[in-house]
Design an enzyme around this catalytic site. Structure first.
Site, PDB file in Angstrom:
ATOM      1  N   GLY A  98      -3.444   3.446 -17.287  1.00  0.00           N
ATOM      2  CA  GLY A  98      -4.476   3.767 -18.265  1.00  0.00           C
ATOM      3  C   GLY A  98      -5.815   3.964 -17.572  1.00  0.00           C
ATOM      4  O   GLY A  98      -6.226   3.133 -16.766  1.00  0.00           O
ATOM      5  N   ASP A 100      -8.672   3.527 -18.667  1.00  0.00           N
ATOM      6  CA  ASP A 100      -9.576   2.415 -18.974  1.00  0.00           C
ATOM      7  C   ASP A 100      -9.310   1.239 -18.048  1.00  0.00           C
ATOM      8  O   ASP A 100     -10.233   0.572 -17.580  1.00  0.00           O
ATOM      9  CB  ASP A 100      -9.452   1.990 -20.434  1.00  0.00           C
ATOM     10  CG  ASP A 100      -8.030   1.554 -20.831  1.00  0.00           C
ATOM     11  OD1 ASP A 100      -7.072   1.939 -20.117  1.00  0.00           O
ATOM     12  OD2 ASP A 100      -7.904   0.838 -21.827  1.00  0.00           O
ATOM     13  N   ARG A 101      -8.033   1.009 -17.768  1.00  0.00           N
ATOM     14  CA  ARG A 101      -7.677  -0.088 -16.849  1.00  0.00           C
ATOM     15  C   ARG A 101      -8.206   0.204 -15.459  1.00  0.00           C
ATOM     16  O   ARG A 101      -8.759  -0.667 -14.772  1.00  0.00           O
ATOM     17  CB  ARG A 101      -6.161  -0.299 -16.829  1.00  0.00           C
ATOM     18  CG  ARG A 101      -5.580  -0.768 -18.143  1.00  0.00           C
ATOM     19  CD  ARG A 101      -4.055  -0.772 -18.102  1.00  0.00           C
ATOM     20  NE  ARG A 101      -3.525  -1.818 -17.228  1.00  0.00           N
ATOM     21  CZ  ARG A 101      -2.225  -1.907 -16.897  1.00  0.00           C
ATOM     22  NH1 ARG A 101      -1.352  -1.018 -17.349  1.00  0.00           N
ATOM     23  NH2 ARG A 101      -1.805  -2.896 -16.119  1.00  0.00           N
TER      24      ARG A 101
END
Ligand SMILES: Nc1ncnc2c1ncn2[C@@H]1O[C@H](COP(=O)(O)OP(=O)(O)O)[C@@H](O)[C@H]1O
Ligand SMILES: CC(C)(COP(=O)(O)O)[C@@H](O)C(=O)NCCC(=O)O
Ligand SMILES: [K+]
Length: 245
Positions: A98, A100-101
């Protein structure tokens, strides 16, 4: 001036920064998906706004809406790679992590250069291991607090979607549900932290909309840091490690 955008499955977090000071927010906020159009006003209010750098894990329609809202600027979307800003991505398929990760790991690396557990309590909860050398070793994905409670209410005949109180020995259904979902989060975090607990200055960096619901249950070295994703995006933009489309 750069607009940093973190499009999650529940909210879009954003931060306006000066290009040379990515950690100082000129203005910042969080929007529900149906309020994304309000970002258009930033262009009129900040003529110096010339770049937008973002990550999106909320699907193509949200990305398209953001692209359309900021069409005059053009959003440079982060795609996780093998290395960035001193963090190495050990995901089997790095691009599948991800974004975002990935940005949160890079943000964490800016703040803490020792072994670190990067926890984001969002729609889903992610619990990611970052070594003292900046190696992303892997991490967990589990339903966020809200998602857990909705799953129980929707997946059973008798369990309600109602607010309970935290207690270690729940004696009411709503408290059993609330406490179970919070301890599930805290248990997963504390269990993963054991992998780095013996390392010098090992710390858990915890953020996300649901973080405060279980932060107090964590018996590990902890730093509450919201918007690690935006800190990471700012670092990536400043380092020139994201390339205009
Ligand atoms: N005060 C709160 N207590 C518990 N959960 C909350 C609270 N405020 C927001 N949340 C939850 O946090 C999640 C949204 O957090 P956020 O970090 O914006 O997620 P995402 O990045 O997935 O969009 C939702 O599941 C929401 O229910
Ligand atoms: C796990 C996530 C859904 C978390 O997103 P969020 O809860 O912040 O909306 C997101 O990081 C994602 O879609 N990850 C892709 C799969 C992976 O990271 O393996
Ligand atoms: K999905």
């Amino acid at each position: 001036m750069i607009l940093l955008i973190d499009a999650g499955n529940t909210r879009v977090k954003w931060r306006l920064t000066a290009a040379d000071a990515p950690r100082q927010a000129i203005e910042e906020g969080a929007l529900a998906h149906d309020a994304i159009g309000s970002l258009a006003s930033l262009r009129a209010r900040y003529p110096a706004l010339s770049r937008a750098v973002g990550c999106n894990v909320a699907g193509a329609a949200i990305a398209a809406h953001l692209d359309q809202t900021l069409a005059g600027i053009g959003i440079e979307w982060l795609r996780p790679g093998a290395n960035c800003c001193g963090v190495r991505n050990h995901y089997e398929q790095p691009a599948r992590l991800g974004a975002d990760r990935w940005a949160a790991l890079i943000g964490a690396r800016q703040l803490h250069r020792q072994a670190c557990l990067v926890v984001t309590a969002g729609t889903a909860t992610t619990i990611d291991l970052l070594s003292a050398d900046g190696e992303f070793l892997g991490g967990l994905i589990l339903p966020g607090v809200d998602l857990m409670q909705h799953a129980l209410a929707h997946g059973t005949a008798q369990l309600p979607l109602a607010e309970g109180r935290f207690t270690l020995q729940p004696r009411r259904t709503v408290d059993a549900i609330h406490s179970g979902c919070l301890l599930a989060q805290a248990g997963a975090v504390e269990r993963m932290f054991r992998q780095i607990a013996s390392q010098p200055q090992a710390k858990c960096l915890l953020g996300g909309g649901a973080a405060d619901s279980f932060a107090g249950l964590l018996d590990i070295p902890l730093r509450r840091v919201d918007n690690l994703v935006l800190i990471g995006l700012g670092a990536i933009a400043a380092a020139g490690e994201i390339h205009p489309q």
